[in-house]
Design a protein around this motif. Structure first.
Motif, PDB file in Angstrom:
ATOM      1  N   GLN A  17       0.833  -1.205   0.000  1.00  0.00           N
ATOM      2  CA  GLN A  17       0.000   0.000   0.000  1.00  0.00           C
ATOM      3  C   GLN A  17       0.873   1.263   0.000  1.00  0.00           C
ATOM      4  OE1 GLN A  17      -2.525  -0.750   3.444  1.00  0.00           O
ATOM      5  NE2 GLN A  17      -4.286  -1.070   2.089  1.00  0.00           N
ATOM      6  N   THR A  18       1.987   1.210   0.742  1.00  0.00           N
ATOM      7  CA  THR A  18       2.915   2.345   0.744  1.00  0.00           C
ATOM      8  C   THR A  18       3.464   2.573  -0.654  1.00  0.00           C
ATOM      9  OG1 THR A  18       3.548   1.837   3.023  1.00  0.00           O
ATOM     10  CG2 THR A  18       5.045   3.249   1.769  1.00  0.00           C
ATOM     11  N   TRP A  19       3.812   1.493  -1.318  1.00  0.00           N
ATOM     12  CA  TRP A  19       4.325   1.565  -2.689  1.00  0.00           C
ATOM     13  C   TRP A  19       3.263   2.120  -3.634  1.00  0.00           C
ATOM     14  CZ3 TRP A  19       8.322   1.689  -5.795  1.00  0.00           C
ATOM     15  CH2 TRP A  19       8.182   1.335  -7.129  1.00  0.00           C
ATOM     16  N   ASP A  20       2.037   1.601  -3.517  1.00  0.00           N
ATOM     17  CA  ASP A  20       0.954   2.046  -4.410  1.00  0.00           C
ATOM     18  C   ASP A  20       0.665   3.533  -4.241  1.00  0.00           C
ATOM     19  OD1 ASP A  20       0.722  -0.495  -5.418  1.00  0.00           O
ATOM     20  OD2 ASP A  20      -0.952  -1.075  -4.102  1.00  0.00           O
ATOM     21  N   LYS A  21       0.726   4.017  -2.999  1.00  0.00           N
ATOM     22  CA  LYS A  21       0.494   5.444  -2.746  1.00  0.00           C
ATOM     23  C   LYS A  21       1.551   6.297  -3.444  1.00  0.00           C
ATOM     24  CE  LYS A  21      -2.060   6.417   1.506  1.00  0.00           C
ATOM     25  NZ  LYS A  21      -1.961   7.010   2.859  1.00  0.00           N
ATOM     26  N   LEU A  22       2.813   5.867  -3.332  1.00  0.00           N
ATOM     27  CA  LEU A  22       3.898   6.611  -3.983  1.00  0.00           C
ATOM     28  C   LEU A  22       3.691   6.623  -5.494  1.00  0.00           C
ATOM     29  CD1 LEU A  22       6.836   7.946  -3.658  1.00  0.00           C
ATOM     30  CD2 LEU A  22       7.638   5.710  -4.448  1.00  0.00           C
ATOM     31  N   MET A  23       3.384   5.482  -6.059  1.00  0.00           N
ATOM     32  CA  MET A  23       3.199   5.393  -7.502  1.00  0.00           C
ATOM     33  C   MET A  23       2.045   6.282  -7.958  1.00  0.00           C
ATOM     34  SD  MET A  23       5.539   3.469  -8.781  1.00  0.00           S
ATOM     35  CE  MET A  23       4.907   2.972 -10.388  1.00  0.00           C
ATOM     36  N   ARG A  28       1.333   7.999 -11.785  1.00  0.00           N
ATOM     37  CA  ARG A  28       0.087   7.673 -12.478  1.00  0.00           C
ATOM     38  C   ARG A  28      -0.719   8.897 -12.863  1.00  0.00           C
ATOM     39  NH1 ARG A  28      -1.147   2.576  -8.443  1.00  0.00           N
ATOM     40  NH2 ARG A  28       0.532   1.257  -9.251  1.00  0.00           N
ATOM     41  N   THR A  29      -0.562   9.978 -12.111  1.00  0.00           N
ATOM     42  CA  THR A  29      -1.295  11.198 -12.449  1.00  0.00           C
ATOM     43  C   THR A  29      -0.386  12.270 -13.049  1.00  0.00           C
ATOM     44  OG1 THR A  29      -1.009  12.035 -10.197  1.00  0.00           O
ATOM     45  CG2 THR A  29      -3.020  10.781 -10.664  1.00  0.00           C
ATOM     46  N   ASN A  30       0.911  12.013 -13.035  1.00  0.00           N
ATOM     47  CA  ASN A  30       1.869  12.964 -13.598  1.00  0.00           C
ATOM     48  C   ASN A  30       3.130  12.182 -13.974  1.00  0.00           C
ATOM     49  OD1 ASN A  30       3.089  12.467 -11.062  1.00  0.00           O
ATOM     50  ND2 ASN A  30       1.959  14.195 -10.175  1.00  0.00           N
ATOM     51  N   ASN A  31       4.184  12.877 -14.297  1.00  0.00           N
ATOM     52  CA  ASN A  31       5.421  12.203 -14.706  1.00  0.00           C
ATOM     53  C   ASN A  31       6.594  12.790 -13.925  1.00  0.00           C
ATOM     54  OD1 ASN A  31       7.210  10.563 -16.130  1.00  0.00           O
ATOM     55  ND2 ASN A  31       7.503  12.114 -17.744  1.00  0.00           N
ATOM     56  N   LEU A  32       6.529  12.625 -12.600  1.00  0.00           N
ATOM     57  CA  LEU A  32       7.543  13.244 -11.750  1.00  0.00           C
ATOM     58  C   LEU A  32       8.797  12.391 -11.619  1.00  0.00           C
ATOM     59  CD1 LEU A  32       5.314  14.648  -8.856  1.00  0.00           C
ATOM     60  CD2 LEU A  32       6.104  15.804 -10.933  1.00  0.00           C
ATOM     61  N   GLN A 357       8.862   0.464   3.583  1.00  0.00           N
ATOM     62  CA  GLN A 357       9.122   0.159   2.170  1.00  0.00           C
ATOM     63  C   GLN A 357      10.223   1.093   1.665  1.00  0.00           C
ATOM     64  OE1 GLN A 357       7.734  -2.281  -0.062  1.00  0.00           O
ATOM     65  NE2 GLN A 357       9.554  -1.547  -1.154  1.00  0.00           N
ATOM     66  N   ALA A 358      11.326   0.497   1.192  1.00  0.00           N
ATOM     67  CA  ALA A 358      12.390   1.291   0.563  1.00  0.00           C
ATOM     68  C   ALA A 358      12.080   1.436  -0.912  1.00  0.00           C
ATOM     69  CB  ALA A 358      13.744   0.621   0.760  1.00  0.00           C
ATOM     70  N   MET A 359      12.259   2.655  -1.432  1.00  0.00           N
ATOM     71  CA  MET A 359      11.874   2.942  -2.820  1.00  0.00           C
ATOM     72  C   MET A 359      12.940   3.800  -3.502  1.00  0.00           C
ATOM     73  SD  MET A 359       7.906   3.779  -1.794  1.00  0.00           S
ATOM     74  CE  MET A 359       8.412   4.589  -0.286  1.00  0.00           C
ATOM     75  N   LEU A 360      13.205   3.484  -4.731  1.00  0.00           N
ATOM     76  CA  LEU A 360      14.225   4.195  -5.499  1.00  0.00           C
ATOM     77  C   LEU A 360      13.544   5.043  -6.557  1.00  0.00           C
ATOM     78  CD1 LEU A 360      17.414   4.264  -5.855  1.00  0.00           C
ATOM     79  CD2 LEU A 360      17.041   2.702  -7.770  1.00  0.00           C
ATOM     80  N   VAL A 374       5.509  17.060  -3.644  1.00  0.00           N
ATOM     81  CA  VAL A 374       4.560  15.945  -3.568  1.00  0.00           C
ATOM     82  C   VAL A 374       4.957  14.972  -2.458  1.00  0.00           C
ATOM     83  CG1 VAL A 374       3.747  13.880  -4.798  1.00  0.00           C
ATOM     84  CG2 VAL A 374       3.781  16.095  -5.959  1.00  0.00           C
ATOM     85  N   LEU A 375       6.246  14.678  -2.364  1.00  0.00           N
ATOM     86  CA  LEU A 375       6.722  13.770  -1.313  1.00  0.00           C
ATOM     87  C   LEU A 375       6.478  14.369   0.074  1.00  0.00           C
ATOM     88  CD1 LEU A 375      10.111  12.493  -2.818  1.00  0.00           C
ATOM     89  CD2 LEU A 375       7.935  11.253  -2.686  1.00  0.00           C
TER      90      LEU A 375
END
Length: 423
Positions: A17-23, A28-32, A357-360, A374-375
């Motif tokens: 869910q943490t990953w999905d929120k970040l995505m 999904r709504t922009n290209n950041l 969740q670690a994310m790159l 946004v972050l």
């Protein structure tokens, strides 16, 4: 090359869910940014005291290893010289390009066994005997540990204990200095000899231009001089050289060599007329070169040039291979240090049980400021003190140097893959 943002956030009901929120917020709504999960295995947490100490130790290791990675990369570019476009092809980690290695990062279980404690893994990565000082910390475990004054004092007490660089990477750094010094000396000596054989006739070596038959040798009375004459003055030279001094041998001049601006002429005269001839020649803008034909010296110079060129070629291949192998080793160690830092800081920030969740993120260069906003909106609830720190980044808290480091509500480390000075 590019830069990445390695971040972590606590798991919601699940880490997915943490990953999905970040995505949803960044792609999904922009290209950041372009995002990848960053896989960090389940590591042994240990005590709070050890975690605090490791946090400071790893920060120092991170900085040192990054500097070594960049040194090796830059020297690879220097060694490859005219093949700089191929430098990136040689800067690999585990046989793949750096972006692929980072975005598909997998913990090296063989090198860094996860059954070991965090302390031991850190020592394995650094290959150093870094004694951890256990300082008692009488403070309740808190999800807001970083905002605790007691925590800041604890960090200060640990900082002095973690000053040694990693042994393995330190050895790479020392070896690089020795190898670079030897190769640079060889290269410099060769370049000096090559410069002597290039350039203007006024300054360059004449050894590879003239021949034995161009000179009157072993004469008690006669000598052959070499004179540099500007091309527009050829006719003047032919008309006047016999009268520039007494006792110049008639019809003794010959054109031996030309470059773009001048010609090299030989002329034979009596030895006792040398000084007078030089003086009069200079008045006419004819320059007499200081040169004596010596076959042994000329042969020695050519042999030295051949030897240096051969030695450089012999050293080139092994040196490039050493740089490739050790760049890979240093880069892999660096990314594992980043992974350790994310794990340690995430536990310190978000508490137990371990759930983050670690994310790159690979930011879109045009939208980096927007991505940061946004972050912040996404994670500002994690640490309200971060807002004050960001707004007052010039504030000086002893020991923290917040004005010199980036701090956000989420765990964040930058991985800068722009390793070279040239584009």
């Amino acid at each position: 090359m590019t830069e990445f943002w390695l971040i972590s956030a606590p798991g919601e009901k699940t880490c997915q869910q943490t990953w999905d929120k970040l995505m949803m917020a960044t792609t999904r709504t922009n290209n950041l940014s372009t995002n990848n999960k960053f896989n960090i295995p389940d590591l042994k947490v240990g005590t709070l005291d050890v975690l605090v100490g490791l946090s400071d130790e790893l920060a120092k290791l991170d900085s040192f290893v990054e500097s070594v990675v960049k040194k090796v990369a830059q020297y690879m570019a220097d060694v490859l010289e005219d093949s700089r476009d191929k430098v990136q092809e040689n800067l690999l980690a585990n046989g793949v390009d750096l972006i692929t290695y980072i975005t598909r990062f997998q913990w090296d279980m063989a090198k860094y066994p996860i059954k070991q404690s965090l302390k031991n893994i850190s020592e394995i990565v650094s290959k150093a005997s870094l004694a951890l000082q256990h300082v008692s910390l009488r403070h309740e475990w808190s999800l807001r540990l970083r905002s605790s004054p007691h925590y800041h004092k604890q960090r200060l007490r640990h900082q002095a204990a973690y000053s040694e660089p990693p042994h393995q990477v330190s050895q790479i750094d020392n070896d690089l200095k020795a190898r670079a010094s030897a190769y640079n000396n060889l290269k410099g000596n060769l370049q000096n000899l090559e410069r002597k054989n290039a350039g203007s006739l006024l300054t360059r070596s004449l050894a590879d231009i003239v021949k034995k038959e161009d000179f009157v040798l072993d004469s008690e009375y006669l000598i052959t001089l070499l004179v540099v004459v500007p091309k527009p003055s050829y006719a003047d030279w032919q008309k006047t050289y016999e009268t520039l001094a007494e006792m110049v041998v008639p019809r003794s001049t010959n054109l031996l060599f030309e470059d773009q601006d001048s010609g090299l002429f030989s002329v034979t005269l009596f030895r006792k007329a040398i000084d007078d001839f030089r003086h009069k020649a200079r008045e006419n803008k004819f320059i007499v070169r200081d040169f004596q034909y010596n076959e042994e010296e000329m042969k020695a110079d050519k042999e030295e040039m051949t030897r240096l060129s051969t030695d450089k070629k012999k050293q080139f291949g092994p040196l490039v291979r050493w740089l490739k192998v050790n760049f890979s080793e240093a880069f892999i160690a660096w990314i594992h240090i980043k992974a350790l830092r994310v794990f340690v800081e995430s536990v310190l920030r978000y508490g137990l049980p371990v759930n983050f969740q670690a994310m790159l993120l690979q930011p879109n260069k045009k939208n980096m400021k927007k991505l940061r906003e946004v972050l912040y909106d996404l994670y500002k609830h994690l640490d309200s003190s971060a807002a004050a720190i960001i707004d007052q980044s010039a504030m000086d808290i002893p020991g923290l140097n917040l004005s010199q480091q980036e701090y956000y509500p989420y765990v964040y480390y930058k991985i800068d893959c722009n390793l070279l000075d040239f584009k």
